[in-house]
Design an enzyme around this catalytic site. Structure first.
Site, PDB file in Angstrom:
ATOM      1  N   GLU A 102       0.686 -17.993  28.223  1.00 21.26           N
ATOM      2  CA  GLU A 102      -0.728 -18.050  28.629  1.00 21.26           C
ATOM      3  C   GLU A 102      -1.155 -19.458  29.042  1.00 21.26           C
ATOM      4  OE1 GLU A 102      -3.544 -15.925  26.331  1.00 21.26           O
ATOM      5  OE2 GLU A 102      -2.186 -14.249  25.982  1.00 21.26           O
ATOM      6  N   ARG A 115       0.773  -7.648  31.984  1.00 24.95           N
ATOM      7  CA  ARG A 115       1.459  -8.545  31.051  1.00 24.95           C
ATOM      8  C   ARG A 115       2.953  -8.270  31.162  1.00 24.95           C
ATOM      9  NH1 ARG A 115      -2.871 -10.246  31.304  1.00 24.95           N
ATOM     10  NH2 ARG A 115      -4.377 -10.818  29.694  1.00 24.95           N
ATOM     11  N   TYR A 124      -7.908 -19.879  23.145  1.00 21.73           N
ATOM     12  CA  TYR A 124      -6.562 -19.767  22.562  1.00 21.73           C
ATOM     13  C   TYR A 124      -5.534 -20.487  23.427  1.00 21.73           C
ATOM     14  CZ  TYR A 124      -1.930 -17.764  21.826  1.00 21.73           C
ATOM     15  OH  TYR A 124      -0.569 -17.616  21.646  1.00 21.73           O
ATOM     16  N   ASN A 171       4.829 -10.204  22.978  1.00 25.77           N
ATOM     17  CA  ASN A 171       5.781  -9.543  22.078  1.00 25.77           C
ATOM     18  C   ASN A 171       5.199  -8.233  21.559  1.00 25.77           C
ATOM     19  OD1 ASN A 171       7.705 -12.028  20.291  1.00 25.77           O
ATOM     20  ND2 ASN A 171       6.840 -12.209  22.319  1.00 25.77           N
ATOM     21  N   ALA A 205      -5.919 -22.669  25.746  1.00 25.51           N
ATOM     22  CA  ALA A 205      -6.176 -24.113  25.856  1.00 25.51           C
ATOM     23  C   ALA A 205      -5.669 -24.832  24.607  1.00 25.51           C
ATOM     24  CB  ALA A 205      -7.672 -24.368  26.041  1.00 25.51           C
ATOM     25  N   SER A 206      -5.830 -24.203  23.430  1.00 26.20           N
ATOM     26  CA  SER A 206      -5.358 -24.856  22.204  1.00 26.20           C
ATOM     27  C   SER A 206      -3.828 -24.886  22.169  1.00 26.20           C
ATOM     28  CB  SER A 206      -5.940 -24.169  20.961  1.00 26.20           C
ATOM     29  OG  SER A 206      -5.399 -22.873  20.805  1.00 26.20           O
ATOM     30  N   LYS A 207      -3.188 -23.834  22.672  1.00 25.93           N
ATOM     31  CA  LYS A 207      -1.722 -23.838  22.714  1.00 25.93           C
ATOM     32  C   LYS A 207      -1.230 -24.854  23.749  1.00 25.93           C
ATOM     33  CE  LYS A 207       0.863 -21.559  20.800  1.00 25.93           C
ATOM     34  NZ  LYS A 207       1.550 -21.682  19.467  1.00 25.93           N
TER      35      LYS A 207
END
Ligand code: NAD
Ligand code: DAU
Length: 352
Positions: A135, A223, A159, A189, A161-163
């Site tokens: 992502e 996805r 999410y 997954n 952006a934090s990863k």
């Protein structure tokens, strides 16, 4: 030898721990804060197994991480711990910045301090393996090629952006301090022990309960899907043979629209557990779309295949059939997750 795993009571982490100890006697120290997403019942098969040392604690706790590194002297950290659900990140981004960014920073600093005390072979072979997501690359148009490792980062949700921020920290700790890191960016997954807030397990448990199957917007978002044990084998390959400082994309070569996934789950349930009320697809309900919803993800996984010889073992057809069967075979696990009873275990274990 031993490895330190963070987030090993979550979905992918618990699959990784079980898989690792099924194939090797190398012990695991498992550091997990047991947030709502952490479930030690996933690891019940390891009760009494001395190769698994569980530590309930926060990756943001520097003193704790330092102590674990000194006590256990792991040869590697495999870092899964994160807040992982995009919808939750939209409602409450703070926890994502804390765990995903600050937590990764704390681990990197502790790892750097520990690694600098090593020498010779132990220092050269030491690894920090950062488990990340596709992502971070943003959203693809229908005609775009899949994400390669060279794509620019364009995260769109709190999410992702934090990863992305955590990936950048990992990169910088290698570039600046020489910390021997590897990063993997994986697609969606699915499989056993998946918390039923995410698409596939939510559709299975809702269908079995006769509840609506909420499909965001038109359901045409795409996805790439990978069976979780294939992710685990890819991580093992990168940990053992990946080049230091490199990133590897991991994917299943399985691009599917969400509505197709939901219809597949319904069809499998129609065959394995038919409902007297009619086909499960009657429950499909289109609901308001996720804000900022990424339209398409796809992974170019040629680098990991070329360099490390890794390819997924499962097709989507075999993986989804196993997954639906797993949920049918584990109604108690589902019931305890849904009632919140799985969290009582923490009190029983740690209240003493
Ligand atoms: P999950 O939400 O199921 O599990 C996360 C685990 O981390 C939980 O056990 C939780 O208790 C623990 N945790 C959370 N905050 C913590 C903290 N501060 N300290 C210690 N432990 C903490 O997540 P998952 O789906 O298993 O994902 C694992 C990793 O893989 C994440 O880093 C995620 O970004 C990444 N990833 C997930 C997917 C996917 O499809 N699920 C795909 C690619 C990458
Ligand atoms: O791509 C990897 C990422 O996959 C991981 O980094 C994340 O941790 C993981 O949660 C997952 O993110 P997604 O947002 O893709 O997964 P989720 O299962 O939440 O949603 C999958 C798709 O299904 C997405 O397009 C949103 C849609 N969806 C989801 C839910 C929960 C629905 O249509 N209805 C739903 O109820």
């Amino acid at each position: 030898m031993t490895i330190l795993v963070t987030g090993g009571a979550g979905f992918i982490g618990s699959n990784f721990v079980l898989d690792w100890l099924a194939q090797s006697d190398e012990p695991i120290v498992n550091l997990d804060v047991l947030s709502y997403a952490g479930n030690l019942e996933n690891l019940a098969a390891l009760d009494g197994d001395a190769r698994h040392v569980f530590v309930k604690g926060d990756i943001c706790d520097r003193a704790l991480v330092d102590r674990l590194l000194v006590e256990h002297r792991p040869r590697a950290i495999v870092h899964f711990a994160a807040e992982s659900h995009v919808d939750r990140s939209i409602h409450g981004p703070g926890a994502f910045v804390r765990t995903n960014v600050e937590g990764t920073f704390v681990l990197l600093e502790a790892a750097r301090a520990h690694w600098s005390t090593l020498d010779g072979d132990a220092k050269a072979r030491w690894r920090f393996h950062h488990v990340s997501t596709d992502e971070v690359y943003g959203s693809l148009k229908a005609e775009d090629p899949p994400f390669a490792e060279t794509n620019a980062y364009e995260p769109n949700s709190p999410y992702s952006a934090s990863k992305a921020a955590s990936d950048h920290l990992v990169r910088a700790w290698h570039h600046t301090y020489g910390l021997p890191v590897v990063t993997t960016n994986c697609s969606n997954n699915y499989g056993p022990w998946h918390f039923p807030e995410k698409l596939i397990p939510l559709m299975i448990v809702n269908a079995l309960a006769g509840k609506p199957l909420p499909v965001y917007g038109d359901g045409r978002q795409i996805r790439d899907w990978l069976y979780v044990t294939d992710h685990c084998s890819a991580i093992r390959a990168v940990l053992e043979r990946g080049r230091v400082g490199e990133t590897y994309n991991i994917g299943g070569w399985n691009e599917k629209a969400n509505i197709e996934i939901v219809q597949t789950v319904c069809a499998l349930l129609d065959r394995l557990r038919p409902s007297t009320d009619g086909p499960y697809s009657r429950l499909v309900t289109h609901v308001t779309d996720r804000p900022g919803h990424d339209r398409r993800y796809a992974i170019d996984a040629r680098k990991i295949e070329r360099e490390l010889g890794w390819r997924p073992a499962e097709t989507f057809e075999t993986g989804i059939a196993k997954t639906v069967q797993w949920y049918l075979d584990h109604p108690d696990w589902v019931a305890r997750v849904q009632s919140g009873a799985y969290r009582e275990w923490i009190g029983q274990q740690y209240g003493r």
